[in-house]
Scaffold this motif. Structure first.
Motif, PDB file in Angstrom:
ATOM      1  N   PRO A   1       0.809  -1.223   0.000  1.00 16.02           N
ATOM      2  CA  PRO A   1       0.000   0.000   0.000  1.00 16.02           C
ATOM      3  C   PRO A   1       0.839   1.268   0.000  1.00 16.02           C
ATOM      4  N   GLY A   2       2.154   1.136   0.228  1.00 18.44           N
ATOM      5  CA  GLY A   2       3.025   2.304   0.317  1.00 18.44           C
ATOM      6  C   GLY A   2       3.108   2.823   1.742  1.00 18.44           C
ATOM      7  N   GLY A   3       4.241   3.423   2.065  1.00 20.71           N
ATOM      8  CA  GLY A   3       4.404   4.006   3.396  1.00 20.71           C
ATOM      9  C   GLY A   3       4.807   3.013   4.461  1.00 20.71           C
ATOM     10  N   LEU A   4       5.015   1.738   4.116  1.00 24.27           N
ATOM     11  CA  LEU A   4       5.413   0.717   5.066  1.00 24.27           C
ATOM     12  C   LEU A   4       6.691   0.036   4.570  1.00 24.27           C
ATOM     13  N   ARG A   5       7.462  -0.489   5.500  1.00 28.53           N
ATOM     14  CA  ARG A   5       8.700  -1.165   5.133  1.00 28.53           C
ATOM     15  C   ARG A   5       8.489  -2.670   5.180  1.00 28.53           C
ATOM     16  N   THR A   6       9.246  -3.409   4.404  1.00 29.50           N
ATOM     17  CA  THR A   6       9.163  -4.874   4.386  1.00 29.50           C
ATOM     18  C   THR A   6      10.044  -5.444   5.497  1.00 29.50           C
ATOM     19  N   VAL A   7       9.434  -6.150   6.427  1.00 30.48           N
ATOM     20  CA  VAL A   7      10.168  -6.773   7.533  1.00 30.48           C
ATOM     21  C   VAL A   7      10.712  -8.123   7.118  1.00 30.48           C
ATOM     22  N   GLU A   8       9.882  -8.898   6.417  1.00 28.29           N
ATOM     23  CA  GLU A   8      10.270 -10.243   6.023  1.00 28.29           C
ATOM     24  C   GLU A   8       9.372 -10.701   4.884  1.00 28.29           C
ATOM     25  N   THR A   9       9.887 -11.577   4.043  1.00 28.51           N
ATOM     26  CA  THR A   9       9.107 -12.156   2.956  1.00 28.51           C
ATOM     27  C   THR A   9       9.172 -13.670   3.052  1.00 28.51           C
ATOM     28  N   VAL A  10       7.985 -14.293   3.076  1.00 30.86           N
ATOM     29  CA  VAL A  10       7.889 -15.749   3.139  1.00 30.86           C
ATOM     30  C   VAL A  10       7.228 -16.223   1.847  1.00 30.86           C
ATOM     31  N   ASP A  11       8.036 -16.723   0.916  1.00 34.98           N
ATOM     32  CA  ASP A  11       7.536 -17.224  -0.364  1.00 34.98           C
ATOM     33  C   ASP A  11       6.581 -16.207  -1.022  1.00 34.98           C
ATOM     34  N   LYS A  12       7.078 -14.992  -1.217  1.00 35.04           N
ATOM     35  CA  LYS A  12       6.389 -13.885  -1.890  1.00 35.04           C
ATOM     36  C   LYS A  12       5.292 -13.215  -1.042  1.00 35.04           C
ATOM     37  N   ILE A  13       5.017 -13.727   0.154  1.00 29.84           N
ATOM     38  CA  ILE A  13       4.035 -13.085   1.044  1.00 29.84           C
ATOM     39  C   ILE A  13       4.797 -12.170   1.990  1.00 29.84           C
ATOM     40  N   GLN A  14       4.473 -10.879   1.936  1.00 23.02           N
ATOM     41  CA  GLN A  14       5.245  -9.869   2.670  1.00 23.02           C
ATOM     42  C   GLN A  14       4.653  -9.574   4.052  1.00 23.02           C
ATOM     43  N   LEU A  15       5.546  -9.492   5.047  1.00 24.65           N
ATOM     44  CA  LEU A  15       5.196  -8.984   6.367  1.00 24.65           C
ATOM     45  C   LEU A  15       5.743  -7.566   6.446  1.00 24.65           C
ATOM     46  N   LEU A  16       4.835  -6.599   6.565  1.00 19.36           N
ATOM     47  CA  LEU A  16       5.215  -5.194   6.554  1.00 19.36           C
ATOM     48  C   LEU A  16       5.305  -4.647   7.976  1.00 19.36           C
ATOM     49  N   GLY A  17       6.072  -3.575   8.128  1.00 18.13           N
ATOM     50  CA  GLY A  17       6.224  -2.933   9.425  1.00 18.13           C
ATOM     51  C   GLY A  17       5.922  -1.457   9.348  1.00 18.13           C
ATOM     52  N   GLY A  18       5.390  -0.914  10.437  1.00 15.50           N
ATOM     53  CA  GLY A  18       5.063   0.508  10.477  1.00 15.50           C
ATOM     54  C   GLY A  18       3.805   0.751  11.289  1.00 15.50           C
ATOM     55  N   GLN A  19       3.147   1.859  11.006  1.00 16.51           N
ATOM     56  CA  GLN A  19       1.942   2.232  11.730  1.00 16.51           C
ATOM     57  C   GLN A  19       0.716   2.169  10.807  1.00 16.51           C
ATOM     58  N   PRO A  20      -0.412   1.634  11.317  1.00 18.66           N
ATOM     59  CA  PRO A  20      -1.639   1.620  10.515  1.00 18.66           C
ATOM     60  C   PRO A  20      -2.063   3.044  10.158  1.00 18.66           C
TER      61      PRO A  20
END
Length: 724
Positions: free
Chosen positions: A660-679
């Motif tokens: 969605p933009g404005g968030l950083r990628t913490v980890e990627t598990v087989d193309k599924i991204q876990l993002l970090g930041g504030q809602p």
């Protein structure tokens, strides 16, 4: 009887001056999720034997036979026997006293037993069900295993949603003939653990039947104590009154709590504690039974004048009930009493039951401060509503809102790991509507809202009566309806365009979705929550906020999603779902096992639930699933669960990540991204207001530092959409 305000003021002043009574300890919220069975063998409750060395008083002699060396019983017999002379010396045979039941002996402790307890506790803490069952049923430990080990294993099963496995252990204890007289004695700790398990499963029928059997038990070791009662009362909070179609009986909610309260108090009224009163008063207020609640509040304050936090909680419940009924003066007076208790509670904190470690004590202190702060926010909202120009609402507004904005299907405390066939849909819409109407009638105040003593000749509404009431109060132009096939559908005859519907799973106390409904009035919002007490809280906040674009559904997330029409939802939100454990997902082995179709831990967002949510999403670029958690381990576990869905060839629906933009990628598990930041608005969240307004209850709690594995500020986010 003095009004509640007078009773509270008198009791509080008396306690403040003398301080002779020791404050009754409140029940540790952290221990609510842990059974009594999770304690060590040394915590077993054993009746104290009488002191054999205690000197007995000499019996008083009758004046007529003072010179006789006979016993007092013999003297009374001689006085009443006119046929015998006063100098009779014949000795009577002494009657043997009634045989008293021996107190249950504590089991002999061995190092093997202690080691097994420690291993089972660790499995229960981490919800490692498979290992716990292997340990418990190990044939090598058959001579070591006892009911305390059974309690820990049963508690682990209940926490993991494996209620079938819990029943197997409980049945083995009941059938184990370890009593010389031929009847197995099941200890109160074991019975209480089973009641907790049934309550978590939402099976109040079995929980109530077991509690009633304990009331009539011959052995003192099996009779209920106040912890047993409180466990059942919590179950009544989690599961509202529902009707069993087979035998036409009502069970759950205030119906069960009041019946069992009366039966328990016949012999155990002196053992009630503040938690007992708090639970029962909350249930009465939830059903808008304010007169009965006021009477019990007076009893609580007279018995526990120093339990200030409890006073604040019960007056808060009363204030909400009065506000819903349109009683402005009563609501404001209850708010005043609750605020007074809150302020005094800050300066005189209530102690917890039992000893605990330093870290546990710190966590409890943070929780207590947070709870009082939450009460202040709650009371402030009630006062603002009561002082607004639109208050009180129209006479029939509450009844109509209950019928249009509250749909209760089932309850409980945890997600079930056992298969759920959702039989209600097969029974048709009429029976389903009758259950929903009866739950509102018997647990959520519909009867009080209509200001009628009776609409039915029975305790519940029959099919024709419930249908008539449903059609009379139902808004046919806008809102959710239950179709004849049992499915839920949104009706919008005001607009020709496709309705925009947002869903929140596991809505908790409802702060977030209520804020969303205020921020986005052109969208329709559905809150799904399993626990009945939270369903009531969400509904009440929407009612006091005059929100007509919000409805709450009491159900398991998966069952609720399966009731919705396919491709009918714009966005599915999940905020701070409870992870299966705080650390599962940390290791690569955990993630790989999930992705390789291994055994899933029991939690709300299982692969089946995520798949059901994906099927509900509309065919539109803006349709998404947004999950926010404060636990990075759980975030990784969710990523692995999505990969598991995508790898299964039988699934016609696949999910993919969206940036969605404005968030950083913490980890990627087989193309599924876990993002970090504030809602933020980038993921559909409305901007939070002052004092955390609009944030979830748990988000505010973790910001205090109460969660050992939760970040105070960092949030971990998954944004998913159906792959094209």
């Amino acid at each position: 009887m003095a009004p509640p305000s007078a009773a509270f003021a008198s009791a509080f002043d008396k306690a403040k001056k003398k301080r002779k009574r020791k404050p009754q300890a409140a029940e540790d919220p952290a221990s609510i999720s842990k059974s009594k069975s999770n304690q060590s063998h040394d915590d077993a409750v054993t009746p104290k034997p009488k002191n054999k060395n205690k000197k007995q008083r000499p019996a008083k002699k009758s004046p007529q036979s003072a010179t006789q060396p006979s016993s007092n019983r013999e003297n009374r017999s001689l006085e009443n026997d006119n046929d015998k002379s006063s100098n009779q010396t014949t000795k009577k045979k002494k009657q043997r006293p009634a045989k008293k039941q021996r107190p249950a002996k504590k089991p002999r402790l061995t190092q093997e037993a202690l080691d097994l307890s420690a291993k089972l506790k660790e499995c229960s803490q981490h919800k490692n069900l498979k290992q716990a069952l292997q340990l418990y049923w190990n044939a090598d430990d058959s001579t070591v295993r006892d009911q305390f080990h059974a309690c820990i294993a049963m508690d682990c099963c209940a926490r993991c949603g494996a209620f079938g496995e819990m029943e197997k252990i409980f049945d083995s204890i009941q059938n184990n003939n370890n009593n010389n007289q031929g009847a197995p004695i099941v200890r109160v700790e074991t019975m209480t653990t089973a009641i907790k398990g049934y309550s978590l499963a939402g099976d109040l029928i079995k929980a109530t039947q077991l509690f009633e059997s304990m009331l009539t038990a011959k052995s003192n070791a099996s009779k209920p104590n106040v912890r047993t009662l409180n466990t059942l009362l919590r179950g009544c909070l989690w599961t509202a009154a529902t009707m069993n179609d087979k035998d036409q009986t009502i069970c759950g909610g205030v119906v069960t709590s009041e019946t069992m309260w009366r039966k328990y108090c016949q012999d155990h009224s002196d053992s009630l504690d503040v938690s007992s009163y708090e639970y029962s008063i909350s249930l009465l207020c939830q059903n808008l039974q304010t007169e009965e609640a006021t009477q019990r509040i007076d009893q609580c304050i007279q018995q526990f004048p120093d339990a200030l936090e409890t006073h604040a909680a019960i007056y808060s419940s009363l204030a909400l009930a009065k506000a819903l009924l349109g009683d402005k003066d009563g609501a404001l007076e209850a708010c005043r009493m609750a605020n007074s208790a809150v302020q005094n509670g800050h300066s005189n904190p209530q102690s917890w039951k039992g000893d605990c470690s330093e870290s546990r004590a710190t966590s409890n202190t943070l929780f207590r401060k947070h709870r009082l702060s939450e009460m202040e926010l709650h009371l402030q909202a009630i006062q603002e509503t009561c002082r607004s120009k639109e208050f009180p609402p129209d006479e029939d507004a509450l009844a109509k809102r209950i019928m249009n904005g509250l749909f209760y299907f089932s309850g409980g405390g945890v997600t079930k790991a056992d298969e759920n066939d959702n039989q209600l849909q097969e029974d048709g819409g009429r029976l389903l509507r009758r259950q929903v109407v009866n739950s509102s009638w018997l647990s959520f105040g519909l009867k009080a809202a209509l200001k009628k003593d009776a609409v039915s000749s029975t305790d519940f509404l029959r099919v024709k009566e419930s249908e008539r009431l449903y059609r009379k109060l139902k808004d046919k132009k806008d809102g959710m309806v239950i179709q004849d096939d049992g499915a839920m559908r949104h009706v919008d005859n005001k607009n020709d365009s496709r309705p925009v519907i947002d869903v929140e799973l596991g809505s908790g106390h409802g702060d977030w979705i209520v804020h969303q409904a205020h921020a986005f009035p052109d969208r329709y919002h559905l809150a799904c929550e399993m626990r009945a007490d939270r369903v009531h809280q969400i509904f009440a906040k929407g009612m006091l906020g005059r929100l007509t674009n919000l409805a709450v559904v009491g159900d398991d997330s998966k069952s609720f999603l399966e009731r919705l029409q396919p491709k009918s939802i714009s966005t599915v939100f999940v905020n701070h779902p409870e992870p299966p454990t705080q650390v599962q997902g940390k290791s690569h082995e955990d993630l790989q096992a999930i992705m390789d179709n291994g055994l899933e831990p029991a939690h709300m967002l299982s692969s089946e639930t995520l798949l059901a949510a994906a099927k509900c999403l509309q065919d539109a670029p803006s349709s998404r699933m947004v999950i926010v958690t404060d636990n990075p381990n759980y975030g990784r576990l969710l990523c692995a669960t999505v990969v598991r869905i995508n790898r299964q060839a039988s699934n016609s629906v696949k999910l993919e990540s969206v940036d969605p933009g404005g968030l950083r990628t913490v980890e990627t598990v087989d193309k599924i991204q876990l993002l970090g930041g504030q809602p933020s608005s980038r993921i559909g969240h409305a901007e939070a207001g002052k004092k955390g307004k609009g944030s979830s209850y748990f988000d505010r709690l973790w910001r205090t530092g109460a969660g050992a594995h939760a970040s105070r500020s960092e949030r971990y986010i998954l944004v998913l959409q159906v792959a094209s």
